[in-house]
Motif scaffolding. Structure first.
Motif, PDB file in Angstrom:
ATOM      1  N   ALA A  29     -24.304  14.260  -6.342  1.00 54.51           N
ATOM      2  CA  ALA A  29     -23.109  13.724  -6.757  1.00 54.51           C
ATOM      3  C   ALA A  29     -22.127  14.108  -7.719  1.00 54.51           C
ATOM      4  CB  ALA A  29     -24.312  12.584  -8.183  1.00 54.51           C
ATOM      5  N   ALA A  30     -21.998  15.759  -7.654  1.00 50.48           N
ATOM      6  CA  ALA A  30     -21.144  16.856  -7.720  1.00 50.48           C
ATOM      7  C   ALA A  30     -19.997  15.941  -7.046  1.00 50.48           C
ATOM      8  CB  ALA A  30     -21.410  17.595  -8.091  1.00 50.48           C
ATOM      9  N   THR A  31     -18.264  16.688  -7.997  1.00 50.15           N
ATOM     10  CA  THR A  31     -17.062  16.965  -6.720  1.00 50.15           C
ATOM     11  C   THR A  31     -16.959  17.636  -6.394  1.00 50.15           C
ATOM     12  OG1 THR A  31     -16.659  14.335  -8.277  1.00 50.15           O
ATOM     13  CG2 THR A  31     -15.566  15.728  -7.554  1.00 50.15           C
ATOM     14  N   LEU A  32     -16.090  17.973  -5.408  1.00 47.91           N
ATOM     15  CA  LEU A  32     -15.739  19.193  -5.369  1.00 47.91           C
ATOM     16  C   LEU A  32     -13.965  18.697  -5.325  1.00 47.91           C
ATOM     17  CD1 LEU A  32     -15.320  22.724  -4.536  1.00 47.91           C
ATOM     18  CD2 LEU A  32     -15.747  21.152  -1.728  1.00 47.91           C
ATOM     19  N   ASP A  33     -13.168  19.240  -5.936  1.00 44.69           N
ATOM     20  CA  ASP A  33     -11.780  19.492  -5.688  1.00 44.69           C
ATOM     21  C   ASP A  33     -10.482  20.528  -5.644  1.00 44.69           C
ATOM     22  OD1 ASP A  33      -9.534  17.196  -5.716  1.00 44.69           O
ATOM     23  OD2 ASP A  33      -9.327  17.259  -8.672  1.00 44.69           O
ATOM     24  N   LEU A  34      -9.931  20.116  -4.083  1.00 47.46           N
ATOM     25  CA  LEU A  34      -8.864  20.986  -3.605  1.00 47.46           C
ATOM     26  C   LEU A  34      -7.946  20.421  -3.773  1.00 47.46           C
ATOM     27  CD1 LEU A  34     -11.870  21.934  -1.004  1.00 47.46           C
ATOM     28  CD2 LEU A  34     -11.973  22.744  -3.905  1.00 47.46           C
ATOM     29  N   GLN A  35      -6.739  21.288  -4.698  1.00 52.30           N
ATOM     30  CA  GLN A  35      -5.094  21.310  -4.292  1.00 52.30           C
ATOM     31  C   GLN A  35      -4.405  22.295  -3.787  1.00 52.30           C
ATOM     32  OE1 GLN A  35      -3.690  18.884  -7.843  1.00 52.30           O
ATOM     33  NE2 GLN A  35      -5.377  18.154  -8.244  1.00 52.30           N
ATOM     34  N   GLY A  36      -4.093  22.329  -2.862  1.00 49.63           N
ATOM     35  CA  GLY A  36      -2.961  23.642  -2.497  1.00 49.63           C
ATOM     36  C   GLY A  36      -3.743  25.216  -1.957  1.00 49.63           C
ATOM     37  N   ILE A  37      -5.030  24.881  -1.892  1.00 51.87           N
ATOM     38  CA  ILE A  37      -5.954  26.102  -0.915  1.00 51.87           C
ATOM     39  C   ILE A  37      -5.589  26.223   0.436  1.00 51.87           C
ATOM     40  CG2 ILE A  37      -7.861  25.000  -3.254  1.00 51.87           C
ATOM     41  CD1 ILE A  37      -9.546  25.516  -0.681  1.00 51.87           C
ATOM     42  N   THR A  38      -6.008  27.813   0.452  1.00 53.70           N
ATOM     43  CA  THR A  38      -5.731  27.863   1.706  1.00 53.70           C
ATOM     44  C   THR A  38      -7.548  28.816   1.900  1.00 53.70           C
ATOM     45  OG1 THR A  38      -3.725  29.280   1.788  1.00 53.70           O
ATOM     46  CG2 THR A  38      -4.954  29.756   3.382  1.00 53.70           C
ATOM     47  N   LEU A  39      -7.947  28.027   2.816  1.00 52.95           N
ATOM     48  CA  LEU A  39      -9.326  28.799   2.577  1.00 52.95           C
ATOM     49  C   LEU A  39      -9.780  28.601   4.442  1.00 52.95           C
ATOM     50  CD1 LEU A  39     -12.558  28.977   2.166  1.00 52.95           C
ATOM     51  CD2 LEU A  39     -12.710  26.262   2.945  1.00 52.95           C
TER      52      LEU A  39
END
Length: 591
Positions: free
Chosen positions: A441-451
């Protein structure tokens, strides 16, 4: 707290701000030492003489180094006083090195110096050029220095080492009430150039410093290194203790200041925050960044541990590098841990200032080279970890070279736990259990990343019974699974470039993003990249990993989806992009 105070603590400013200048007072100077020019041969007698001179005076005590001061258990009670060491003798007018040494060994398990200010009148004590050692408050607080009450204490160019206590191996500080705040400032001595240093101290809570109720700490111009505690190897913030790390690196070589190489048997190798208040790290020039590095925690939070509702670390331009968690048992958050309502926010942008503080050869902010799980112990969140109810946000910087069994770069686990990355380069993190994970029930929020460029195996993104939001990002490494989704998970994607479509119902575009030189760690986009001008929406802060503006509409590039580039880097008008694909406007690799 005002920046003009805490960045460079100055006597005149301190006196004026706190109303401690008394024009009618006739201040006295008492001299302690072993020559005929001295007025006293022991420090406590000089303190008592200053007290007898009247409460409205701001007296000075000059302490020469031509006498040995042992078994010191000094007490300053409701006084305004300046203590100055580093004088060769009592006739000298120059303060230099070495410092004057005050040794507490054999003083009956007391602090070397205790400062009391119980009343409503705010007191000032300023100390320069002294070395306090050998204070062992084995049944109490503050091995070298204990200060309690309504006061301002400035420690400038002071060296505290080899002291011990229950809380605050070197310093224990607490105020009286909301109207009786204690302000503790640790800074540089302008006469000698020496920073404040606390090294080799031990305690149960706060190996070097314990900040208790109604106390505020400014430690920007301080070096806290090589201290040990059960929790809070360097600094421990107890209930209602506040911290302010206002760093001006122009006054010292990089690495002089910061929190380094401290150890905790449990949590918070560098800093433990459990106070329910805001704690700040600021940067005022591009000379360097504040560093929390090479600290170790036996359990959670190698560099930083933040826990409790309202507990908050807010850091600009921080380098959180080379820390370790889980050295004695299973550990989480090699660089930083936040849980139980605590929050960590690290920002590499300029915060609205017109100057870009990012150095051309260094990240704007860094969480790099941290580890969770050592010596055979399991680890989660090599760089960053958000636990139950905890929130970790990293904006405009690099998340590189971290490692753990699960979530080598970062992880969020537990109800209402969130890990947010915005304009971050994620690369080179080591582990076979996935790079960025969210579960339970956690959240991973990714914006404008390079992985990309991740060694090891496992998915780049791992989501189990959790929420994943990905916007304007590049998740690309053909040898790895892009995303492993399990359980009752919720996925949202918008303008994502990847090597496989991990969200058929969303907006994942499968193509090679066209990095300049991925083999050498250069992850800007080539001029022929389909990821240029590909996105219609901006990230939250509208700047890229180098604090350059987003949404730069390149006239020679047709808009595929809008003016915004996918990934951590936004190509700027005027960038020198050549046909060979090399970008000479920035060094390579991107670190």
């Amino acid at each position: 707290m005002l920046k003009t105070i805490v960045t460079r603590p100055g006597l005149a400013m301190t006196l004026w701000l706190f109303g401690l200048l008394a024009p009618s007072a006739e201040a006295a100077v008492f001299r302690v030492g072993g020559d005929p020019a001295c007025t006293h041969t022991d420090i406590q007698s000089a303190i008592d003489a200053a007290a007898a001179n009247g409460g409205e005076t701001l007296d000075s005590i000059v302490i020469a180094r031509n006498l040995s001061y042992v078994a010191q258990a000094l007490v300053i009670d409701s006084q305004r006083l300046l203590l100055r060491g580093g004088y060769a003798d009592c006739s000298s007018t120059t303060r230099d090195l070495p410092m004057t040494v005050l040794d507490g060994a054999g003083n009956g398990n007391n602090p070397v110096l205790e400062i009391r200010s119980p009343g409503n009148t705010r007191q000032l004590v300023q100390i320069m050029g002294l070395e306090l050692r050998g204070g062992h408050a084995t049944t109490g607080d503050g091995g070298a220095l204990r200060i309690v009450g309504n006061a301002q204490l400035d420690l400038l160019g002071v060296y505290l080492h080899d002291n011990s206590a229950i809380s605050g191996g070197a310093i224990h500080a607490r105020g009286n009430s909301l109207t009786g705040i204690l302000d503790l400032s640790l800074g540089r001595d302008a006469a000698t150039g020496e920073p404040f240093r606390a090294e080799g101290n031990t305690a149960s809570l706060g190996g070097a410093v314990y900040i208790g109720a109604y106390a505020r700490l400014n430690a920007g111009s301080a070096r806290i290194a090589g201290n040990h505690a059960i929790s809070g190897g360097g600094i421990y913030f107890g209930p209602d203790g506040e911290g302010y790390f206002a760093f001006d690196p122009g006054v010292a070589p990089p690495g002089t200041y910061g929190i380094h190489s401290n150890t905790a048997e449990k949590d918070g190798g560098g800093i433990y925050i459990g106070s329910g208040l805001m704690h700040y790290v600021f940067r005022y020039s591009a000379v360097g960044s504040y560093r929390i590095s090479s600290n170790e925690a036996g359990r959670d939070g190698g560099g930083i541990f933040v826990s409790g509702p309202g507990s908050y670390l807010f850091a600009y331009g921080l380098q959180l590098d080379g820390n370790r968690a889980g050295t004695l048992e299973s550990g989480r958050g090699g660089g930083g841990y936040a849980g139980d309502g605590g929050t960590i926010l690290i920002r590499g942008d300029s915060g609205g200032d017109p100057v870009n503080y990012c150095l051309p050869d260094a990240p704007c902010a860094s969480v790099s080279g941290n580890r969770a799980g050592l010596n055979g112990h399991s680890g989660q969140g090599g760089g960053l970890f958000a636990g139950l109810g905890g929130h970790v946000t990293f904006l405009v910087g690099e998340l590189r070279g971290n490692g753990s069994e699960q979530g080598s770069a970062g992880m969020a686990a537990g109800n209402n736990a969130t890990l947010t990355l915005d304009s971050v380069l994620v690369s080179g993190n080591i582990g076979d259990g996935g790079t960025l994970l969210a579960s339970s029930a956690a959240t991973l929020d990714l914006q404008g990343i390079t992985l990309t460029g991740e060694p090891g195996s496992g998915p780049l993104l791992g989501i189990a019974d959790a929420t994943l939001n990905v916007l304007d990002s590049i998740i690309h490494q053909p040898a790895r699974v892009a995303a492993a989704i399990a359980g009752a998970s919720t996925i949202s994607t918008d303008c994502v470039v990847s090597h496989e479509n991990f969200h058929p119902g969303g907006d994942v575009r499968v193509f090679d993003p066209g990095f300049i030189d991925a083999a050498h760690g250069a992850y800007r986009l080539r001029p022929d990249s389909q990821a240029l001008d590909a996105c219609s929406n901006s990230t939250s802060f509208n700047v890229d990993v180098r604090d350059n503006p987003r949404g730069v509409d390149l006239p020679e590039i047709p808009d595929i989806g809008g003016p915004y580039d996918a990934g951590a880097f936004e190509t700027q008008v005027g960038d020198r992009l050549f046909a060979d694909g090399f970008d000479t406007s920035a060094p390579m690799p991107e670190d």
